[in-house]
Design a protein around this motif. Structure first.
Motif, PDB file in Angstrom:
ATOM      1  N   ASP A  78       0.855  -1.201   0.000  1.00 29.95           N
ATOM      2  CA  ASP A  78       0.000   0.000   0.000  1.00 29.95           C
ATOM      3  C   ASP A  78       0.887   1.247   0.000  1.00 29.95           C
ATOM      4  OD1 ASP A  78      -2.203   1.653   0.097  1.00 29.95           O
ATOM      5  OD2 ASP A  78      -2.552   1.387   2.247  1.00 29.95           O
TER       6      ASP A  78
ATOM      7  N   TYR B 135       2.223   2.612   3.337  1.00 31.29           N
ATOM      8  CA  TYR B 135       1.291   2.560   4.474  1.00 31.29           C
ATOM      9  C   TYR B 135       1.227   1.140   5.049  1.00 31.29           C
ATOM     10  CZ  TYR B 135       0.133   7.418   3.941  1.00 31.29           C
ATOM     11  OH  TYR B 135       0.229   8.795   3.912  1.00 31.29           O
TER      12      TYR B 135
ATOM     13  N   PHE C  94     -10.307  -2.167   1.275  1.00 30.26           N
ATOM     14  CA  PHE C  94      -9.845  -2.408  -0.100  1.00 30.26           C
ATOM     15  C   PHE C  94     -10.554  -3.601  -0.745  1.00 30.26           C
ATOM     16  CE2 PHE C  94      -5.596  -0.440   1.391  1.00 30.26           C
ATOM     17  CZ  PHE C  94      -6.048   0.834   1.097  1.00 30.26           C
TER      18      PHE C  94
ATOM     19  N   PHE D 120      -7.461  -3.080   6.179  1.00 35.18           N
ATOM     20  CA  PHE D 120      -7.022  -2.649   4.848  1.00 35.18           C
ATOM     21  C   PHE D 120      -6.599  -3.913   4.075  1.00 35.18           C
ATOM     22  CE2 PHE D 120      -6.999   1.089   7.506  1.00 35.18           C
ATOM     23  CZ  PHE D 120      -7.646   2.004   6.697  1.00 35.18           C
TER      24      PHE D 120
ATOM     25  N   GLN E  94      -1.638  -5.885   5.540  1.00 31.85           N
ATOM     26  CA  GLN E  94      -1.659  -4.836   6.577  1.00 31.85           C
ATOM     27  C   GLN E  94      -2.442  -5.331   7.805  1.00 31.85           C
ATOM     28  OE1 GLN E  94      -3.285  -2.128   3.508  1.00 31.85           O
ATOM     29  NE2 GLN E  94      -1.849  -0.592   4.249  1.00 31.85           N
TER      30      GLN E  94
ATOM     31  N   ARG F   7       1.185  13.001  11.553  1.00 29.43           N
ATOM     32  CA  ARG F   7      -0.158  12.762  11.034  1.00 29.43           C
ATOM     33  C   ARG F   7      -0.407  11.289  11.384  1.00 29.43           C
ATOM     34  NH1 ARG F   7      -1.985   8.904   6.937  1.00 29.43           N
ATOM     35  NH2 ARG F   7      -3.861   9.732   6.006  1.00 29.43           N
TER      36      ARG F   7
ATOM     37  N   GLU G  17      -6.063  11.237  11.148  1.00 28.94           N
ATOM     38  CA  GLU G  17      -6.902  10.965   9.977  1.00 28.94           C
ATOM     39  C   GLU G  17      -8.156  10.226  10.431  1.00 28.94           C
ATOM     40  OE1 GLU G  17      -6.955   8.585   5.762  1.00 28.94           O
ATOM     41  OE2 GLU G  17      -6.240   7.658   7.594  1.00 28.94           O
TER      42      GLU G  17
ATOM     43  N   ASP H  54      -4.924  10.312  -1.307  1.00 28.73           N
ATOM     44  CA  ASP H  54      -6.026   9.346  -1.429  1.00 28.73           C
ATOM     45  C   ASP H  54      -7.187   9.891  -2.247  1.00 28.73           C
ATOM     46  OD1 ASP H  54      -4.740   7.517   0.240  1.00 28.73           O
ATOM     47  OD2 ASP H  54      -5.630   8.380   2.053  1.00 28.73           O
TER      48      ASP H  54
ATOM     49  N   ARG I 222      -1.307  10.513  -7.625  1.00 28.41           N
ATOM     50  CA  ARG I 222      -0.001   9.877  -7.436  1.00 28.41           C
ATOM     51  C   ARG I 222       0.876   9.884  -8.679  1.00 28.41           C
ATOM     52  NH1 ARG I 222      -1.745   4.920  -3.324  1.00 28.41           N
ATOM     53  NH2 ARG I 222      -2.721   6.304  -1.791  1.00 28.41           N
TER      54      ARG I 222
END
Ligand code: NOJ
Length: 571
Positions: free
Chosen positions: A64, A67, A154, A173, A177, A207, A267, A344, A436
């Motif tokens: 990811d 991430y 996902f 996710f 992950q 963050r 977030e 995102d 991206r």
């Protein structure tokens, strides 16, 4: 208890987000890297931002795109070394720029040493670092069934079966992950130690990724919203029903952040303003601010049951209602963050503005005006400052983001819910790869991003839309952002950062207008969200001065397409 109701540097900051993989490649391998960031710091200083949010640069197998972290204390070799990181941090500090790291601790990578140990046996000391459960039963063919019906963000089940130990692990996710088990105090201690490691290095804050889902509903019950064949992530269910998140945010704050002068932003999809105040209230001792997602859903159709993978035309009244409510509900109680873009989300000009050559910059300036004059800390995402737009690759194979690839696999190939064309249209409108594609620095090959072959295709419009062109032209979007930042960090700080917020014309479906009020003076912000010429009378009298506008002259009560203007007047 800390009291953050007064002036704070992080309220006055303007943040720029860097997604390193696509920012700037310094060594020709086609991937952005840390020396590339260091090289561009003077560019950011010139733009005027004073904080960077750096998306993950830690060791990661990149399922990811960073991430999914396999070592929280190591730099991803493709991005450089720890020495490169130190140089970047020092250079940034010398330029008056602070750096926030991205703390991804709802989950790690399945290639993290903790998970490798955890999955090795049921009785090793790392087993409880993750969330393991037995099968809920078996299907007719004798295959094990997952512990509950949760769906990952996902697509597909949020559980992966591990044959070796005959149990399932939770992953909200991707499969790679696995969610960390925050119930385990040892896990929390590991996280505090990681945070302290980076704070001691001198980073200026964090963050916090997906931080509102760390506490899972007790007993892990089924999610009533799940409909097979639809993309209904169980994340909102976890957010609504997790019970310990505030307790753990307090603990994290007390053990780490509170001991340093740092900035924190969480977030938080699906978190309403009332709860945001608990996280980021001036005396909450949890976080300084959160990113809410409400305005990111205004172009999705809730009736489709497909989350973001659906479309509906933007209704300006709905968008204004959301943003105005966040302004007024947080006022005097908590601090907010302001954004149109991130890694995102699709590009804002293509989404809420107009990316035709005629209106691209004009609408970009209008959107920037609306956002930067609100209360909260504004975030600019790489390329936003000179107006990068969405991209359309021909084949699904040209896409790299697992979110889009999984959606396509599930909806087109597995369930047949969407045709190829429908899925591609959705990816064009909503896919994360829109944000991206490599930053378009100039009009040379690959937009000056790399001398090699970029890891993902670029937007072919780099010959017209690029940073070098925008920096050199006085009336460019880039110079407009520069002015907005200078006003907020300078002359208009009191009004733009600390002033009151008064919405105007809330039912107007074409114009966004509001006031920022201060002692004896106020700002009036007027923005035409359409490509039409409109007439609006705000009863402007004498004694007003124009602060900024995206047209050279003023047409009074006539608002030209995407016109935005701000006046300063007596209160
Ligand atoms: C939110 C991040 O912004 C996104 O890029 C990522 O895929 C998920 N969290 C999982 O870490």
């Amino acid at each position: 208890m800390a009291d953050h109701s007064g002036k704070q540097w992080w309220k006055e900051a303007v943040v720029y987000q860097i997604w390193p993989r696509s920012f700037k490649d310094s060594d020709g391998d086609g991937l952005g890297d840390i020396p590339g960031i260091t090289e561009k710091l003077p560019y950011l200083a010139e733009l005027g931002i004073n904080v960077i949010w750096l998306s993950p640069v830690f060791a990661s197998p990149n399922d990811d795109m960073g991430y999914d972290i396999s070592d929280y204390r190591a730099i991803m070799p493709e991005f450089g070394t720890m020495a490169d990181f130190d140089t970047m941090l020092e250079t940034a500090h010398c330029l008056g720029i602070k750096i926030l790291m991205d703390l991804v601790v709802n989950h790690s990578s399945d290639e993290h040493a903790w998970f490798e140990a955890s999955r090795a046996s049921r009785d090793n000391e790392y087993r409880d670092y993750y969330i393991w459960r037995d099968s809920s039963g078996h299907d007719e063919a004798g295959n094990p069934l997952p512990p509950n019906n949760w769906v990952s963000e996902f697509s597909g089940p949020a559980w992966a079966y591990d044959e070796h130990t005959d149990q399932w692990y939770l992953h909200m996710f991707s499969k790679k992950q696995p969610d960390l088990n925050w119930e385990n105090p040892k896990v929390r201690q590991e996280i505090f130690d990681i945070v302290t490691f980076w704070l001691d290095k001198g980073v200026d804050g964090f963050r916090l990724d997906a931080i509102n889902i760390i506490s899972k509903p007790e007993g892990l019950p089924d999610d009533p919203a799940v409909v097979p064949g639809k993309q209904t992530s169980s994340i909102p269910f976890v957010i609504e029903n997790g019970t310990r998140v505030h307790e753990w945010m307090h603990e994290l704050n007390a053990q780490t952040f509170a001991k340093y002068d740092v900035m924190t932003v969480g977030e938080m999809s699906a978190t309403p303003p009332e709860e945001a105040i608990q996280f980021s209230g001036f005396t909450s001792d949890e976080l300084h601010m959160i990113f809410h997602f409400e305005h990111m859903a205004v172009d999705s159709d809730p009736d489709a049951g497909m989350g973001k993978w659906s479309r509906k035309p933007v209704d300006l009244v709905e968008l204004k209602t959301i943003l105005n409510e966040w302004q007024t509900k947080l006022a005097g109680k908590a601090w907010g963050s302001l954004y149109w873009n991130n890694h995102d989300q699709p590009r804002t000009i293509s989404r809420f503005g107009n990316d035709s050559p005629e209106y691209r910059e004009r609408s970009g300036k209008m959107l920037a005006t609306v956002l930067h004059f609100m209360q909260g800390t504004p975030y600019i995402y790489q390329g936003e400052e000179f107006g990068m737009t969405n991209v359309q690759f021909e084949a699904i194979e040209d896409y790299k983001d697992l979110d889009s690839l999984n959606m396509y696999e599930g909806m087109v190939r597995q369930y047949g819910t969407l045709t190829h064309e429908q899925a591609m249209e959705l990816i064009y409108a909503k896919g994360r790869d829109n944000a991206r594609t490599p930053v378009q620095w100039d009009d040379s090959a690959h937009g000056g991003f790399t001398t090699g072959t970029p890891w993902i295709g670029g937007n072919p419009n780099f010959t017209e839309i690029n940073a070098a062109e925008a920096v050199s032209r006085e009336d460019s979007l880039w110079n407009f952002y520069r002015q907005l930042i200078a006003l907020r960090r300078g002359e208009l700080q009191d009004l733009m950062v600390y002033g009151g917020f008064v919405p105007l014309g809330e039912d107007d479906a074409q114009v966004y207008a509001y006031e920022r009020t201060g002692e004896g003076e106020k700002l009036l912000v007027i923005a035409n969200f359409t490509d039409q010429e409109l007439t609006r009378d705000f009863g402007l009298g004498e004694g007003l001065s124009k602060v900024i506008s995206n047209y050279a002259d003023d047409a009074g009560t006539t608002l030209r397409p995407y016109e935005a203007k701000v006046y300063r007047l007596a209160n």
